[in-house]
Design a protein around this motif. Structure first.
Motif, short mmCIF file in Angstrom:
data_model
loop_
_atom_site.label_atom_id
_atom_site.label_comp_id
_atom_site.label_asym_id
_atom_site.label_seq_id
_atom_site.Cartn_x
_atom_site.Cartn_y
_atom_site.Cartn_z
N ASN A 1 -0.14 16.55 -5.11
CA ASN A 1 -0.76 15.37 -5.70
C ASN A 1 -1.47 14.62 -4.58
O ASN A 1 -0.85 13.96 -3.75
CB ASN A 1 0.32 14.49 -6.35
N LYS B 1 -3.32 12.04 -4.49
CA LYS B 1 -3.20 10.58 -4.50
C LYS B 1 -1.90 10.14 -3.83
O LYS B 1 -1.88 9.20 -3.03
CB LYS B 1 -3.25 10.04 -5.93
N ASN B 2 -0.80 10.85 -4.14
CA ASN B 2 0.48 10.49 -3.53
C ASN B 2 0.45 10.70 -2.02
O ASN B 2 0.98 9.89 -1.25
CB ASN B 2 1.61 11.33 -4.14
N ARG C 1 -2.22 10.65 -0.11
CA ARG C 1 -3.12 9.61 0.44
C ARG C 1 -2.40 8.26 0.52
O ARG C 1 -2.47 7.57 1.54
CB ARG C 1 -4.36 9.50 -0.45
N ASP C 2 -1.69 7.90 -0.55
CA ASP C 2 -0.98 6.61 -0.58
C ASP C 2 0.09 6.55 0.51
O ASP C 2 0.28 5.52 1.15
CB ASP C 2 -0.33 6.39 -1.95
N GLN D 1 -11.05 5.57 -2.38
CA GLN D 1 -9.83 5.42 -1.60
C GLN D 1 -9.81 6.40 -0.43
O GLN D 1 -9.40 6.06 0.68
CB GLN D 1 -8.61 5.64 -2.49
N GLU E 1 -10.54 7.52 -6.75
CA GLU E 1 -9.90 8.30 -5.70
C GLU E 1 -10.87 8.62 -4.57
O GLU E 1 -10.48 8.68 -3.40
CB GLU E 1 -9.29 9.58 -6.28
#
Length: 845
Positions: free
Chosen positions: A214, A216-217, A219-220, A239, A236
């Motif tokens: 994932n 996004k996870n 990256r976060d 970001q 995304e």
């Protein structure tokens, strides 16, 4: 008269003699006082070392904030331990100074008593430290890490490659591959820790990728370690660009460890700027089971981590089995050698089996060896993993606690590398009956911790940050393999639920049409398609699930699905005991939940409902209610309903938006745990379940009666009060709001914040209070903003007042006596504060 005079004189003389004799012993028995002090000091030194070791172990769990009472205890202990009793003062360097010896003997006798008190206090420490937030790479480092020669060579090889990466623009991607369970993650973490400590890299960030990556996870996670906020609402791509720019222009040398990669990833899509950028640079160290991933990611000559050599494998086994490496007999070592061979020399398998056989007699080692040598029944497993599977199954079989075995299978329901909140796992275990059938939820909670610890002690479950646990991916695979007839994990909404399955989880993009789960007891459902927020649930998706006890419906984005549609067949769900719903934007009328007669725990997180229905009070078994970040669309007061739920024991009512309230709340159930907090703009609050009672009246917009308000204040460990409760005639916190005359009141407050309370003239008014009462003795943080206080305490300071205060923040407290706020700070005197902030109205223009 003369006789009377003689009697008085005799009495006075006797008293003076007694007193003189008592004082004289400090001179005559000086050596005894020294010996007593030294003996107690030795005990204190040993206890202090134990506390320091406990703190070090806590640090490895990311519990870096030492408890204030522990820090105070350590300081006092250190002062007493450093006391020197060897030196003596002499007259003209020849004869011992008797006056000094008398004074010193008396002083040592008092300090000996202080040591005894400290030793007594140490035994009452419930914990030594707590978590402070996101950890660095040192958190992931294992305190039980063992170095082996062949591993040291690989470690040095990786560090050398990272050094070369800083010189060569084409070598910024480093790869480490090997069989599952060989220790790739541990190796990468230790390398990361070493290069950060040696300043080869300024920042090392660890991020798990997993099979279902994932972006996004990932990256976060990287952004959080850089203290970078990725704006909500930004797509995304935006970001990723923001993260890329932050690292590229930061001027620092950053190493990112991407652990457990299964396929090629495009680093730019994450926001990782591989290579050199001005004064800074970014390198990546990846770990994978498959060498082809290293090739696809353009790793320069990837390193392979193989299984342990025989001697190292035996040493690892003996260490975790509680044996000295040099101590056991040759026969015992021979059995250990055969066991590690059957474990395939895989560290994860060796550690699990050794932990299971710890302190067991030789006969059990031999019996376990025979079982490991029997590979019958191991089907559908790759040949190179059969030994690891067999070893981990043995560790599972050795669990004498059947409830721990069930919890082990339950943990496999969560996605790979998922950090499972212990609180959520507790509610599942209680709902499933693993914690007995206690009438009190708090009693049921007490049964869960030992069950969980059995798995942690057996190395089948790992404790991670933020009160979570997780499974190693290979252990999870084995758990699913062991429970293949009980457990099913699905990824396709068109798949069918297999027959006789008890525990199931589905990680899918929309609702399945129907679950045929007559024997299903646990169902966890994740909807993970962020591009389809209007997913519709079919009518009565849970029909026929009469045995279901746990139901969790979770979405990665807001879903518009009505509760009436989800629970059309409520009679099918009458045995549900734990229900959790997250991110359902349009649940609407939830009164249909009243049909779940056995419901004990109800969690609504980021949901929109019309109201909390009054009929909820009919759920006689409901013990826990959680409403966090919910929207209530009709003008109704949830606390009018909550007040009628007399059986409720735990309430988590946090950051909910309500259309309006009416009426005063005059009743509340007797709550063992509560977090009550209003909704604040741009102030995101995450419930800390390690805190039992939290009360924040600011923006709560609930009119509690004086009695209820005082009850919530009296129980709170963290208390925040605001202008909502003015005009009630209260001029102080103690005793007007918080009465210390009540024997049941405990001095447990650790954080206190007052905002815009002009009527409050002092925190404590001690004039009419009974003496020797401890007030605010455990307070760590005190914040006063726009409060009309003239002094912190009016009258004699109570026992241990603000003794543990570490942070004091004063803003716009213009009436505070002395040089405004400064005298108040000075009056605290003996507290060991490390942070003081004082602002006047001039600071705000």
């Amino acid at each position: 008269m003369a006789a009377i005079g003689e009697g008085v004189a005799t009495h006075v003389a006797e008293s003076l003699v007694d007193k003189a004799m008592k004082e004289l012993k400090y001179l005559c028995c000086y050596k005894t006082y020294v010996d007593d002090f030294e003996e107690e000091k030795t005990s204190l030194s040993a206890k202090r070392n134990t506390v320091l070791k406990n703190i070090k172990e806590a640090n490895h769990r990311n519990e870096n904030q030492v408890e204030d009472e522990v820090e105070l205890w350590l300081g006092r202990a250190k002062d007493l331990i450093e006391e020197d009793t060897k030196g003596k003062k002499k007259w003209f360097d020849l004869v011992t100074n008797c006056f000094w010896q008398y004074k010193r003997g008396k002083e040592l006798q008092g300090k000996t008593q202080k040591i005894k008190q400290l030793l007594l206090e140490q035994s009452n420490f419930s914990r030594v430290a707590r978590s402070t937030g996101l950890p660095g790479i040192e958190f992931y480092s294992s305190p039980n890490f063992m170095t082996f020669e062949d591993r040291k060579l690989i470690s040095e090889e990786l560090k050398e490659k990272l050094k070369e990466a800083l010189k060569d623009d084409n070598r910024f991607m480093i790869g480490l591959y090997g069989l599952g369970g060989t220790g790739k993650t541990t190796m990468a973490i230790e390398v990361g820790k070493d290069v950060e400590e040696s300043k080869l890299f300024d920042k090392v960030i660890f991020s798990v990728v997993s099979k279902d990556a994932n972006l996004k996870n990932i990256r976060d996670n990287i952004a959080k370690h850089l203290d970078l906020s990725l704006t909500e609402g930004m797509d995304e791509s935006g970001q990723a660009q923001k993260l890329w720019k932050t690292i590229a222009e930061g001027g620092k040398k950053v190493l990112i460890i991407l652990d457990d990669m299964w396929e090629k990833l495009t680093l730019r899509d994450i926001g990782i700027p591989l290579g050199r950028h001005g004064k800074g640079c970014c390198a990546v160290l990846l770990t994978t089971r498959d060498r082809r991933v290293c090739i696809d990611m353009d790793c320069n000559e990837p390193s392979q981590l193989e299984v342990l050599k025989e001697k190292d494998a035996v040493d690892l086994f003996l260490t975790y089995a509680g044996m000295s490496i040099d101590g056991p007999s040759n026969h015992l070592k021979d059995v250990a050698r055969d066991i590690v061979k059957e474990c395939g020399s895989l560290p994860i398998a060796i550690v699990a089996v050794a932990s299971a056989l710890k302190s067991r007699p030789l006969r059990e080692w031999q019996d376990s060896l025979k079982r490991l040598q029997n590979h019958e029944g191991i089907h559908d497993v790759k040949e190179e993993l059969k030994q690891a599977y067999n070893s981990l199954r043995l560790s599972y079989d050795y669990l004498k606690n059947e409830k721990a075995k069930q919890l082990f299978l339950l943990c496999s329901l969560f996605p790979e590398d998922y950090e499972i909140p212990i609180e959520f796992l507790t509610r599942i275990a209680i709902g499933l009956g693993l914690c007995g059938e206690a009438n009190k939820y708090s009693v049921a909670r007490s049964y869960f911790t030992p069950i969980k610890n059995v798995l942690i002690d057996s190395c089948l479950l790992l404790k991670v940050e933020n009160e979570c646990v997780k499974m190693h991916d290979l252990v999870r695979e084995v758990a699913l393999w062991i429970g293949n007839k009980q457990v099913q994990v699905g990824f396709n909404s068109n798949s069918a639920l297999m027959e006789n399955i008890q525990y199931s989880s589905w990680n899918i993009v929309d609702f399945p049409n129907h679950f045929d789960g007559k024997k299903l007891e646990v169902l966890l459902l994740w909807i993970n398609d962020a591009n389809s927020p209007r997913v519709k649930a079919p009518d009565a998706p849970f029909e026929g699930m009469e045995n279901l006890k746990i139901l969790a419906l979770m979405s990665s984005s807001y879903l518009e699905t009505l509760a009436a549609s989800l629970f059309q067949s409520p009679l099918s769900l009458t045995n549900v005991r734990t229900l959790a719903i997250k991110n359902f934007k349009s649940l609407g009328d939830i009164s249909i939940l009243v049909n779940l007669k056995n419901l004990e725990s109800l969690e609504l997180n980021k949901c929109s409902i019309t109201e909390l229905p009054n009929k909820i009070k009919e759920l006689e078994r409901l013990r826990l209610l959680e409403m966090v970040d919910c929207s209530i669309t009709e003008r109704s007061n949830p606390f009018e309903v909550i007040g009628n739920c007399s059986q409720l024991e735990e309430l988590y009512y946090v950051s909910n938006q309500v259309a309006g309230y009416f009426g005063q709340i005059t009743t509340l159930p007797t709550l063992q745990k509560y977090h009550i907090r209003g909704w604040h703009h741009f102030d995101f609050y995450k419930v800390d379940f390690s805190v039992s009672r939290y009360f924040d009246s600011r923006d709560l917009r609930v009119d509690f009666s004086k009695e209820i308000f005082k009850l919530l204040v009296a129980g709170a460990e963290i208390l925040m009060l605001g202008e909502d409760y003015y005009n009630r005639g209260w001029t102080n916190i103690v005793p007007d709001i918080l009465s210390v005359e009540d024997d049941s009141m405990k001095d447990q407050l650790t954080r206190l914040s007052l905002h815009s309370m002009n009527e409050i003239k002092c925190l404590i008014h001690t004039e009419n209070l009974r003496p020797n009462v401890a007030i605010f003795s455990k307070l760590v943080e005190l914040k006063l903003k726009s409060v009309g206080v003239r002094e912190l305490c009016h009258g004699t300071y109570p026992v241990d007042f603000l003794k543990q205060l570490k942070k004091l923040q004063l803003s716009r407290c213009e009436q505070l006596e002395g040089t405004k706020e400064s005298k108040a700070v000075g009056n605290i005197g003996y507290s060991k504060m490390f942070e003081v902030e004082i602002h006047s109205s001039r600071d705000y223009g």
